[in-house]
Design a protein around this motif. Structure first.
Motif, PDB file in Angstrom:
ATOM      1  N   UNK A 299       0.460  -1.464  -0.162  1.00  0.00           N
ATOM      2  CA  UNK A 299       0.157   0.348  -0.364  1.00  0.00           C
ATOM      3  C   UNK A 299       0.636   0.946   0.112  1.00  0.00           C
ATOM      4  N   UNK A 300       1.941   1.161   0.364  1.00  0.00           N
ATOM      5  CA  UNK A 300       3.122   2.845   0.338  1.00  0.00           C
ATOM      6  C   UNK A 300       4.151   2.050  -0.309  1.00  0.00           C
ATOM      7  N   UNK A 301       4.833   2.900  -0.691  1.00  0.00           N
ATOM      8  CA  UNK A 301       6.215   2.987  -1.956  1.00  0.00           C
ATOM      9  C   UNK A 301       6.729   2.422  -1.756  1.00  0.00           C
ATOM     10  N   UNK A 302       7.330   1.536  -2.829  1.00  0.00           N
ATOM     11  CA  UNK A 302       8.470   0.697  -3.254  1.00  0.00           C
ATOM     12  C   UNK A 302       9.763   0.929  -3.730  1.00  0.00           C
ATOM     13  N   UNK A 303      10.944   1.606  -2.698  1.00  0.00           N
ATOM     14  CA  UNK A 303      11.846   1.724  -3.721  1.00  0.00           C
ATOM     15  C   UNK A 303      12.369   0.317  -4.982  1.00  0.00           C
ATOM     16  N   UNK A 304      12.726   0.862  -5.897  1.00  0.00           N
ATOM     17  CA  UNK A 304      13.401  -0.115  -6.647  1.00  0.00           C
ATOM     18  C   UNK A 304      15.031   0.612  -7.190  1.00  0.00           C
ATOM     19  N   UNK A 305      15.734   0.058  -8.122  1.00  0.00           N
ATOM     20  CA  UNK A 305      17.025   0.788  -8.403  1.00  0.00           C
ATOM     21  C   UNK A 305      17.403  -0.263  -9.656  1.00  0.00           C
ATOM     22  N   UNK A 306      17.531   0.841 -10.833  1.00  0.00           N
ATOM     23  CA  UNK A 306      17.694   0.665 -12.077  1.00  0.00           C
ATOM     24  C   UNK A 306      19.369   0.803 -12.063  1.00  0.00           C
ATOM     25  N   UNK A 307      20.087  -0.707 -12.304  1.00  0.00           N
ATOM     26  CA  UNK A 307      21.081  -0.389 -13.012  1.00  0.00           C
ATOM     27  C   UNK A 307      21.714  -0.561 -14.475  1.00  0.00           C
ATOM     28  N   UNK A 308      22.671   0.783 -14.606  1.00  0.00           N
ATOM     29  CA  UNK A 308      22.915   0.863 -16.571  1.00  0.00           C
ATOM     30  C   UNK A 308      23.865   0.820 -16.339  1.00  0.00           C
ATOM     31  N   UNK A 309      24.728  -0.096 -18.049  1.00  0.00           N
ATOM     32  CA  UNK A 309      25.661   0.180 -18.251  1.00  0.00           C
ATOM     33  C   UNK A 309      25.808   0.199 -19.782  1.00  0.00           C
ATOM     34  N   UNK A 310      26.980   0.488 -20.245  1.00  0.00           N
ATOM     35  CA  UNK A 310      27.370   0.920 -21.570  1.00  0.00           C
ATOM     36  C   UNK A 310      28.409   0.239 -21.281  1.00  0.00           C
ATOM     37  N   UNK A 311      29.046  -0.780 -22.134  1.00  0.00           N
ATOM     38  CA  UNK A 311      29.971  -2.363 -21.827  1.00  0.00           C
ATOM     39  C   UNK A 311      30.961  -1.518 -22.925  1.00  0.00           C
ATOM     40  N   UNK A 312      32.158  -1.698 -22.490  1.00  0.00           N
ATOM     41  CA  UNK A 312      33.374  -1.537 -23.668  1.00  0.00           C
ATOM     42  C   UNK A 312      32.955  -1.091 -24.957  1.00  0.00           C
ATOM     43  N   UNK A 313      33.041  -0.801 -26.044  1.00  0.00           N
ATOM     44  CA  UNK A 313      32.545  -0.688 -27.961  1.00  0.00           C
ATOM     45  C   UNK A 313      33.376   0.285 -28.533  1.00  0.00           C
ATOM     46  N   UNK A 314      32.986   0.237 -29.882  1.00  0.00           N
ATOM     47  CA  UNK A 314      34.020   0.413 -30.822  1.00  0.00           C
ATOM     48  C   UNK A 314      32.377   1.752 -30.838  1.00  0.00           C
ATOM     49  N   UNK A 315      34.181   3.607 -30.004  1.00  0.00           N
ATOM     50  CA  UNK A 315      32.849   4.187 -30.321  1.00  0.00           C
ATOM     51  C   UNK A 315      32.716   5.341 -31.443  1.00  0.00           C
ATOM     52  N   UNK A 316      31.283   5.080 -31.408  1.00  0.00           N
ATOM     53  CA  UNK A 316      30.785   5.962 -32.309  1.00  0.00           C
ATOM     54  C   UNK A 316      30.490   7.309 -32.988  1.00  0.00           C
ATOM     55  N   UNK A 317      30.150   8.141 -33.476  1.00  0.00           N
ATOM     56  CA  UNK A 317      30.020   9.253 -33.864  1.00  0.00           C
ATOM     57  C   UNK A 317      29.992  10.709 -32.894  1.00  0.00           C
ATOM     58  N   UNK A 318      30.610  11.738 -32.244  1.00  0.00           N
ATOM     59  CA  UNK A 318      30.392  12.166 -31.047  1.00  0.00           C
ATOM     60  C   UNK A 318      28.752  12.492 -31.499  1.00  0.00           C
ATOM     61  N   UNK A 319      28.184  12.684 -30.241  1.00  0.00           N
ATOM     62  CA  UNK A 319      26.461  13.148 -30.258  1.00  0.00           C
ATOM     63  C   UNK A 319      25.567  12.519 -29.256  1.00  0.00           C
ATOM     64  N   UNK A 320      24.664  13.614 -29.030  1.00  0.00           N
ATOM     65  CA  UNK A 320      23.795  12.535 -28.087  1.00  0.00           C
ATOM     66  C   UNK A 320      23.207  11.497 -28.394  1.00  0.00           C
ATOM     67  N   UNK A 321      22.983  10.677 -27.529  1.00  0.00           N
ATOM     68  CA  UNK A 321      22.533   9.417 -27.573  1.00  0.00           C
ATOM     69  C   UNK A 321      21.233   8.921 -26.702  1.00  0.00           C
TER      70      UNK A 321
END
Length: 331
Positions: A299-321
């Motif tokens: 009945x109350x708010x229950x917190x969760x956490x989203x854990x994100x990871x960008x793995x090492x990879x070929x770097x694309x062109x600069x920009x906002x992804x």
């Protein structure tokens, strides 16, 4: 000449006075008996369902009305009759301090009250259960006729909280004593009169399971060459009704193919990333199998956490992804 009556005459005057009092008393109490013998009275209260799809997370207070009908035939003309409709706690019980309950699943209760007024400030009472307050006095006269028909609005209100357990709730009223008579004036404390008992009536409501969810963005910040893992995280909050099992799933985003192969896009180029259930990033968070996150609502708010990871990879062109992931709560 003395005007003082003799002893015999005094006794005679007293006897005459007493006889006069007896006649007056018989006339007062005999009138209702005569009216009762000739009269035929009925009373009823309509049953009401206050809602069948109410969510404890959003309902709060829910108002409704019922109708009380009182009718009599064979009454004396030009007399005023009063009805005292006592309502007790009902089958749902009460808290002992004037609040009635509806009873629900597994012994759960939900606050419920009956009122005399549209503002729901004056509760509907019972002469035998004073905690509920005063009994309303309903007065009517047949005028030149011999019958009355009275309809009175009964105001209802139930109160839910976010911790109210979903399910079917109800309270029934059986054998309620509605007293009526001549010139009762006020029903406060009245337990005399002629009783008319309405058929059983029920007030009910059904609360449904429900969940809400909110989350923030995972912002990986600025990066140059993607030669090493880049981590970020975000908070999520899920609120589900009490005792409701739930599972949270995340889709693959707009361009992804799996929980660990989601893709942020800028133009025609991509950055691969994943979302995980744990800080070490060993348990992918997806939408099927064992990739969802589950729990049971309080009945109350229950917190969760989203854990994100960008793995090492070929770097694309600069920009906002960027990418958009849809979170779904199943319950």
């Amino acid at each position: 000449m003395s005007s003082t009556p003799s002893a015999a005459k005094v006794r005679g005057l007293r006897l005459m006075a007493l006889a006069g009092l007896l006649i007056a008393a018989f006339a007062w109490f005999g009138a209702p008996s005569s009216a009762r013998a000739a009269a035929s009275c009925t009373a009823s209260v309509s049953s009401v369902n206050l809602g069948s799809t109410l969510s404890p997370l959003t309902a709060g207070t829910v108002d409704a009305t019922a109708n009380l009908n009182f009718s009599c035939t064979g009454l004396g003309s030009f007399l005023s009759y009063s009805l005292c409709p006592n309502l007790d706690a009902g089958s749902g019980g009460s808290n002992g301090s004037g609040l009635r309950y509806m009873a629900g699943p597994g012994g759960a209760t939900m606050g419920f009250q009956i009122y005399q007024d549209a503002g729901r400030t004056q509760s509907w009472g019972s002469s035998s259960l004073l905690a509920f307050g005063a009994v309303p006095t309903i007065t009517a006269s047949p005028g030149a006729g011999t019958s009355i028909n009275v309809n009175q609005t009964v105001y209802l209100r139930l109160t839910t909280t976010t911790t109210t357990v979903p399910g079917a709730y109800s309270t029934s009223f059986t054998g309620q004593n509605f007293f009526w008579g001549l010139n009762l004036l006020s029903c406060a404390g009245v337990t005399v009169g002629y009783a008319v008992v309405p058929a059983t009536f029920t007030f009910s409501a059904t609360l449904i399971p429900d969940c809400t969810i909110s989350t923030g963005n995972i912002n990986f910040g600025n990066a140059g060459v993607l030669a090493a893992d880049k981590d970020a995280q975000s908070a999520m909050s899920v609120t589900c009704t009490k005792d409701t099992p739930y599972a949270i799933g995340l889709d693959n985003g707009q361009q992804g193919t799996s929980a660990t192969a989601r893709r942020m896009k800028a133009g025609a180029q991509y950055v691969t990333y994943g979302i995980y259930k744990d800080e070490p990033r060993s348990s992918p968070w997806g939408s099927s199998g064992g990739q969802t996150v589950g729990g049971t609502g309080t009945g109350g708010a229950q917190p969760q956490t989203l854990y994100g990871r960008v793995p090492a990879q070929t770097t694309p062109a600069p920009g906002t992804y960027g990418d958009q992931v849809v979170a779904t709560v199943t319950y």
